[in-house]
Design a protein around this motif. Structure first.
Motif, PDB file in Angstrom:
ATOM      1  N   UNK A 315      -9.192  10.865 -22.040  1.00  0.00           N
ATOM      2  CA  UNK A 315      -9.013   9.190 -23.492  1.00  0.00           C
ATOM      3  C   UNK A 315      -7.868  10.354 -24.435  1.00  0.00           C
ATOM      4  N   UNK A 316      -7.730  11.043 -24.103  1.00  0.00           N
ATOM      5  CA  UNK A 316      -6.722  12.005 -24.928  1.00  0.00           C
ATOM      6  C   UNK A 316      -5.400  11.742 -24.704  1.00  0.00           C
ATOM      7  N   UNK A 317      -4.499  12.374 -23.644  1.00  0.00           N
ATOM      8  CA  UNK A 317      -3.748  12.408 -23.254  1.00  0.00           C
ATOM      9  C   UNK A 317      -2.957  11.539 -23.533  1.00  0.00           C
ATOM     10  N   UNK A 318      -3.619  10.068 -22.753  1.00  0.00           N
ATOM     11  CA  UNK A 318      -2.688   9.453 -23.493  1.00  0.00           C
ATOM     12  C   UNK A 318      -2.502   8.776 -24.838  1.00  0.00           C
ATOM     13  N   UNK A 319      -2.864   9.437 -25.641  1.00  0.00           N
ATOM     14  CA  UNK A 319      -2.608   9.073 -27.313  1.00  0.00           C
ATOM     15  C   UNK A 319      -1.778  10.341 -27.474  1.00  0.00           C
ATOM     16  N   UNK A 320      -2.131  10.894 -26.689  1.00  0.00           N
ATOM     17  CA  UNK A 320      -1.321  11.973 -26.821  1.00  0.00           C
ATOM     18  C   UNK A 320       0.229  11.871 -26.568  1.00  0.00           C
ATOM     19  N   UNK A 321       0.683  11.224 -25.384  1.00  0.00           N
ATOM     20  CA  UNK A 321       1.940  10.809 -24.806  1.00  0.00           C
ATOM     21  C   UNK A 321       2.711  10.157 -25.972  1.00  0.00           C
ATOM     22  N   UNK A 322       1.218   8.829 -26.688  1.00  0.00           N
ATOM     23  CA  UNK A 322       1.946   8.288 -27.288  1.00  0.00           C
ATOM     24  C   UNK A 322       2.850   8.599 -28.561  1.00  0.00           C
ATOM     25  N   UNK A 323       1.687   9.598 -28.555  1.00  0.00           N
ATOM     26  CA  UNK A 323       2.381  10.034 -30.200  1.00  0.00           C
ATOM     27  C   UNK A 323       3.157  11.040 -29.905  1.00  0.00           C
ATOM     28  N   UNK A 324       3.807  12.379 -28.897  1.00  0.00           N
ATOM     29  CA  UNK A 324       4.300  12.846 -28.670  1.00  0.00           C
ATOM     30  C   UNK A 324       5.663  12.548 -27.727  1.00  0.00           C
ATOM     31  N   UNK A 325       5.407  11.404 -26.935  1.00  0.00           N
ATOM     32  CA  UNK A 325       6.022  10.866 -25.959  1.00  0.00           C
ATOM     33  C   UNK A 325       7.470   9.674 -26.172  1.00  0.00           C
ATOM     34  N   UNK A 326       6.431   8.945 -27.210  1.00  0.00           N
ATOM     35  CA  UNK A 326       6.463   7.746 -26.643  1.00  0.00           C
ATOM     36  C   UNK A 326       6.445   6.738 -25.732  1.00  0.00           C
ATOM     37  N   UNK A 327       5.568   7.290 -24.717  1.00  0.00           N
ATOM     38  CA  UNK A 327       5.587   6.753 -23.836  1.00  0.00           C
ATOM     39  C   UNK A 327       5.066   5.461 -23.648  1.00  0.00           C
ATOM     40  N   UNK A 328       5.760   4.503 -22.521  1.00  0.00           N
ATOM     41  CA  UNK A 328       5.680   3.074 -22.468  1.00  0.00           C
ATOM     42  C   UNK A 328       3.899   2.816 -21.837  1.00  0.00           C
ATOM     43  N   UNK A 329       3.351   1.553 -22.058  1.00  0.00           N
ATOM     44  CA  UNK A 329       2.130   1.202 -21.347  1.00  0.00           C
ATOM     45  C   UNK A 329       2.073   1.851 -19.988  1.00  0.00           C
ATOM     46  N   UNK A 330       2.789   1.764 -18.732  1.00  0.00           N
ATOM     47  CA  UNK A 330       2.914   1.728 -17.589  1.00  0.00           C
ATOM     48  C   UNK A 330       3.002   3.703 -17.378  1.00  0.00           C
ATOM     49  N   UNK A 331       3.333   3.956 -18.367  1.00  0.00           N
ATOM     50  CA  UNK A 331       3.761   5.571 -18.033  1.00  0.00           C
ATOM     51  C   UNK A 331       1.946   6.815 -18.106  1.00  0.00           C
ATOM     52  N   UNK A 332       1.595   5.322 -19.425  1.00  0.00           N
ATOM     53  CA  UNK A 332      -0.256   6.163 -19.112  1.00  0.00           C
ATOM     54  C   UNK A 332      -0.569   6.478 -18.457  1.00  0.00           C
ATOM     55  N   UNK A 333      -0.805   5.533 -17.088  1.00  0.00           N
ATOM     56  CA  UNK A 333      -1.778   5.488 -16.271  1.00  0.00           C
ATOM     57  C   UNK A 333      -0.653   6.628 -15.260  1.00  0.00           C
ATOM     58  N   UNK A 334       0.419   6.096 -15.074  1.00  0.00           N
ATOM     59  CA  UNK A 334       1.327   7.193 -14.047  1.00  0.00           C
ATOM     60  C   UNK A 334       1.086   8.414 -14.136  1.00  0.00           C
ATOM     61  N   UNK A 335       0.539   8.768 -15.532  1.00  0.00           N
ATOM     62  CA  UNK A 335       1.006   9.940 -15.881  1.00  0.00           C
ATOM     63  C   UNK A 335      -0.087  11.338 -15.355  1.00  0.00           C
ATOM     64  N   UNK A 336      -2.013  10.450 -14.275  1.00  0.00           N
ATOM     65  CA  UNK A 336      -2.701  10.619 -14.181  1.00  0.00           C
ATOM     66  C   UNK A 336      -2.601  11.071 -11.987  1.00  0.00           C
ATOM     67  N   UNK A 337      -1.210  10.421 -11.902  1.00  0.00           N
ATOM     68  CA  UNK A 337      -1.277  10.452 -10.559  1.00  0.00           C
ATOM     69  C   UNK A 337      -1.268  11.350  -9.655  1.00  0.00           C
ATOM     70  N   UNK A 338      -0.082  12.463 -10.097  1.00  0.00           N
ATOM     71  CA  UNK A 338      -0.319  13.776  -9.841  1.00  0.00           C
ATOM     72  C   UNK A 338      -1.415  15.056  -9.533  1.00  0.00           C
ATOM     73  N   UNK A 339      -2.508  14.413 -10.619  1.00  0.00           N
ATOM     74  CA  UNK A 339      -3.732  14.722 -10.294  1.00  0.00           C
ATOM     75  C   UNK A 339      -4.805  13.896  -9.293  1.00  0.00           C
ATOM     76  N   UNK A 395      -5.659  18.841  -7.821  1.00  0.00           N
ATOM     77  CA  UNK A 395      -5.858  19.865  -6.591  1.00  0.00           C
ATOM     78  C   UNK A 395      -7.008  20.930  -6.671  1.00  0.00           C
ATOM     79  N   UNK A 396      -7.405  21.496  -7.333  1.00  0.00           N
ATOM     80  CA  UNK A 396      -8.181  22.448  -7.925  1.00  0.00           C
ATOM     81  C   UNK A 396     -10.445  21.836  -8.028  1.00  0.00           C
ATOM     82  N   UNK A 397     -10.054  20.870  -8.605  1.00  0.00           N
ATOM     83  CA  UNK A 397     -11.122  20.227  -8.888  1.00  0.00           C
ATOM     84  C   UNK A 397     -12.057  19.746  -7.418  1.00  0.00           C
TER      85      UNK A 397
END
Length: 514
Positions: A315-339, A395-397
Motif C-alpha cells: 500500500x505504501x510504495x505506490x503512494x511513495x512513488x506518486x509523491x516522489x517520482x510522479x509515477x504513472x498508473x501503469x508504473x505503480x504495478x510494474x514496480x512490483x514486477x522484479x519482486x 527472491x529471498x521471500x
C-alpha cells in the motif's frame, strides 16, 4: 467436424476420470487455485490507491462546486488541480457561456499548468491515502487470520475437497464484487470476503498436497511447485492490473479473473467431487497443541516476518512513488514486477535445493537478504532504481516460503500426528498476520514518520529474526516417528546422529533432511 469434437471431448473426460486420483492432477488444481487467489490479491495493488484517490478527488470537486454555486449564483468556472496526474480540471457552470465554448483557466490555474511537471512533494491528501489503502488491503488478511483456526480442524473432520471448492465459490463472488463496486465500503467488503475464500483454498490445498505426497523430499518439491502458482499470481497480478486499469478500465481485469475462476471451479467439481465427505482416518493433534510447539512457532514466525516486508510495501510504495517520482498508473504495478519474477524463480529453485542444503539454512539466508533488500528500497530515485532491491526481496521471500512450508509438514510428521489441516492453518495464519499487520501498521507508520523509516524498521526486524532459524537445524522428535520417517525417506547426505537417547548410527538425524 462435430463428431470429431465430440470424440475428443469424450476422450478428454475419460482421461480425467482415469487420472482423477493422480497426484499431479491434484497438484495442478492446487496450483491454479493459488494462482487465481494471488492474482486477485495483487491485481488490486496498483488499482486501489489510484482509484480511491480519484474517488476522493471527485467527491471534493462536487463539494467545491456546490459551495461555489451557493456563493456565486451566476456561476463561474473554477480550476481544480489533480495532485495525481497534475492536470487542471474545470468545475462549475456559467449560464451565459455555451458548453462548447473553450473556457480559459483562471490565473491561478495558468500558474499551476506552468508548473505541471513538478511532483507533489508533500500532500496531506496523499499521506491520508496510506491509511485508507492500508486498512483495505489488511482487511483480507485479517479476515483470513480469523477464519483459519476454524478451517484447519474442519478439514480434519470432512476432508479437503469441500473446503477448497467452497473457497472457489467465495472467491468468485468476491471477484464479481470488485468488478462492480464503486465505493470504499463495497471494496472493503469484497476484500474481506476474499479472505474467507482464500483461507479455504490455501489451508485445504496445502493439507491435500501434504497428505498425498508423504515423502519429505517429494513433498518439498510439490509444495515448491504449488508456491510457484502463488508466485505466478503475484507476478502477473500487479502489471496485469495496472495495464488493464490504465488502458481499459477498473472492471475488465476482475471480469477476466472471474472467467478463469470458473474454469478452476469446473475442474474441481469434476475431479475432486466435493459432494463427498472424507474425514481423516486418524485424529490429528489439536490446533492449540501445535501452536505451543516452539519449532512450529519459529517456522511460522519466519513466514510471517518475511512476507510482512512485501506486505508493508504494497500500500505504501505506490503512494511513495506518486509523491516522489510522479509515477504513472501503469508504473505503480510494474514496480512490483522484479519482486514477482524473483519470487517465482526462488520458489522453483529452492523447492528442491532447500532439502539438500538444509531448510533451516535456506530460511536463515532468505531472512537476512530480505532485510538488506528492504533497507535499500528508499534509496531509489526512479522506477529503475527499484529493480534490484525488489528483485532481492522477492527472491529471498521465495527462499523462506519454499523452506518453511514443507518444514511445517515435516515437523508434524516428526513430533505429532501426521494430519496436516491444522498445521497448515497455522502456516496460513502466519502468512496472514504478515499481510494483515503489514499494510495496516505500515500505512500508519508511513504517514507518521515516513516511508524510509518504515522500510528501515521491517528490514532490521527480519535481520534480527534470522538467527532463530538455527533451532530448526535438528529438531527433536518422537523415537518411533523418527524410525518411520527415515525408513521411508532417508537423508540425502547419509549422515547419522545421536538424539533422544538413540544409539549412535541407529537412525538418521532429522537435521540432515532439513
Amino acid at each position: 467436424m462435430g463428431g470429431l469434437d465430440a470424440l475428443r471431448q469424450f476422450r478428454f473426460l475419460q482421461w480425467l476420470r482415469e487420472e482423477r486420483q493422480s497426484r499431479k492432477l491434484i497438484l495442478f488444481i492446487v496450483f491454479v487455485a493459488l494462482l487465481l487467489d494471488n492474482m486477485l490479491l495483487t491485481v488490486v495493488v496498483p488499482i486501489i490507491p489510484s482509484y480511491l484517490y480519484n474517488l476522493d478527488e471527485s467527491a471534493d470537486a462536487v463539494r467545491n462546486n456546490s459551495l461555489l454555486h451557493q456563493q456565486d449564483p451566476a456561476g463561474s468556472f473554477r480550476s481544480i488541480v489533480s495532485l495525481y496526474d497534475n492536470s487542471v480540471k474545470q468545475s462549475g457552470f456559467n449560464s451565459t457561456t455555451r458548453s462548447a465554448d473553450p473556457v480559459p483557466p483562471t490565473p491561478a490555474g495558468s500558474e499551476l499548468l506552468q508548473n505541471s511537471s513538478d511532483c507533489p512533494r508533500f500532500s496531506k491528501k496523499l499521506l491520508n491515502e496510506n491509511v485508507k489503502v492500508g486498512m483495505l488491503f489488511a482487511s483480507k488478511a485479517t479476515v483470513q487470520l480469523l477464519t483459519n483456526p476454524f478451517i484447519g480442524p474442519l478439514t480434519n473432520r470432512i476432508g479437503y475437497q469441500l473446503p477448497i471448492f467452497a473457497g472457489f465459490c467465495i472467491m468468485f463472488l468476491s471477484t464479481i464484487m470488485f468488478a462492480f463496486s464503486s465505493s470504499y465500503a463495497l471494496l472493503f467488503l469484497a476484500r474481506s470476503l476474499q479472505g474467507v475464500g482464500s483461507s479455504c483454498s490455501s489451508v485445504a490445498g496445502m493439507g491435500m498436497l501434504a497428505s498425498v505426497y508423504t515423502d519429505d523430499e517429494e513433498r518439498g518439491h510439490a509444495i515448491g511447485i504449488a508456491l510457484g502458482g502463488l508466485a505466478l499470481g503475484v507476478l502477473v497480478g500487479p502489471p496485469f492490473g495496472s495495464v488493464m486499469y490504465d488502458f481499459v478500465g477498473k472492471t475488465a481485469p476482475f471480469l477476466i479473473l472471474a472467467f478463469l475462476a470458473l474454469f478452476d471451479g469446473a475442474l474441481q467439481l469434476f475431479v475432486l467431487q466435493p459432494t463427498k465427505v472424507e474425514p481423516e482416518s486418524q485424529k490429528g493433534t489439536s490446533l492449540f497443541t501445535l501452536m505451543k510447539d516452539p519449532y512450529i512457532l519459529i517456522a511460522a514466525g519466519a513466514i510471517c516476518f518475511g512476507n510482512m516486508a512485501i506486505a508493508m510495501m504494497e500500500p505504501t510504495l505506490p503512494i511513495w512513488m506518486m509523491e516522489t517520482m510522479c509515477a504513472r498508473k501503469w508504473q505503480l504495478g510494474v514496480a512490483f514486477l522484479p519482486a514477482s519474477i524473483s519470487y517465482l524463480i526462488g520458489t522453483n529453485i529452492f523447492g528442491t535445493l532447500a532439502h539438500k542444503m538444509g531448510r533451516w539454512l535456506c530460511a536463515l539466508i532468505g531472512m537476512v537478504v530480505v532485510g538488506f533488500s528492504v533497507l535499500c528500497v528508499p534509496f531509489a530515485k526512479d522506477i529503475y532504481g527499484l529493480i534490484l532491491p525488489n528483485f532481492g526481496v522477492g527472491f529471498a521471500i521465495g527462499m523462506v516460503d519454499s523452506s518453511m512450508m514443507p518444514i511445517m509438514g515435516y515437523l508434524v510428521d516428526l513430533r505429532h500426528v501426521s494430519v496436516y489441516g491444522s498445521v497448515y492453518a497455522i502456516a496460513d495464519v502466519a502468512f496472514c498476520m504478515g499481510f494483515a499487520l503489514g499494510p495496516s501498521i505500515g500505512g500508519s507508520i508511513a504517514e507518521s514518520i515516513g516511508f524510509s523509516w518504515l522500510m528501515t524498521i521491517i528490514g532490521i526486524v527480519d535481520i534480527f529474526f534470522a538467527p532463530l532459524c538455527l533451532f530448526l537445524r535438528n529438531p527433536p522428535g518422537q523415537e518411533e516417528k523418527i524410525l518411520i520417517l527415515h525408513q521411508c525417506c532417508p537423508p540425502a547426505s547419509g549422515r547419522w546422529t545421536t538424539r533422544m537417547g538413540l544409539r549412535s548410527g541407529e537412525f538418521p538425524g532429522p537435521g540432515a533432511n532439513m
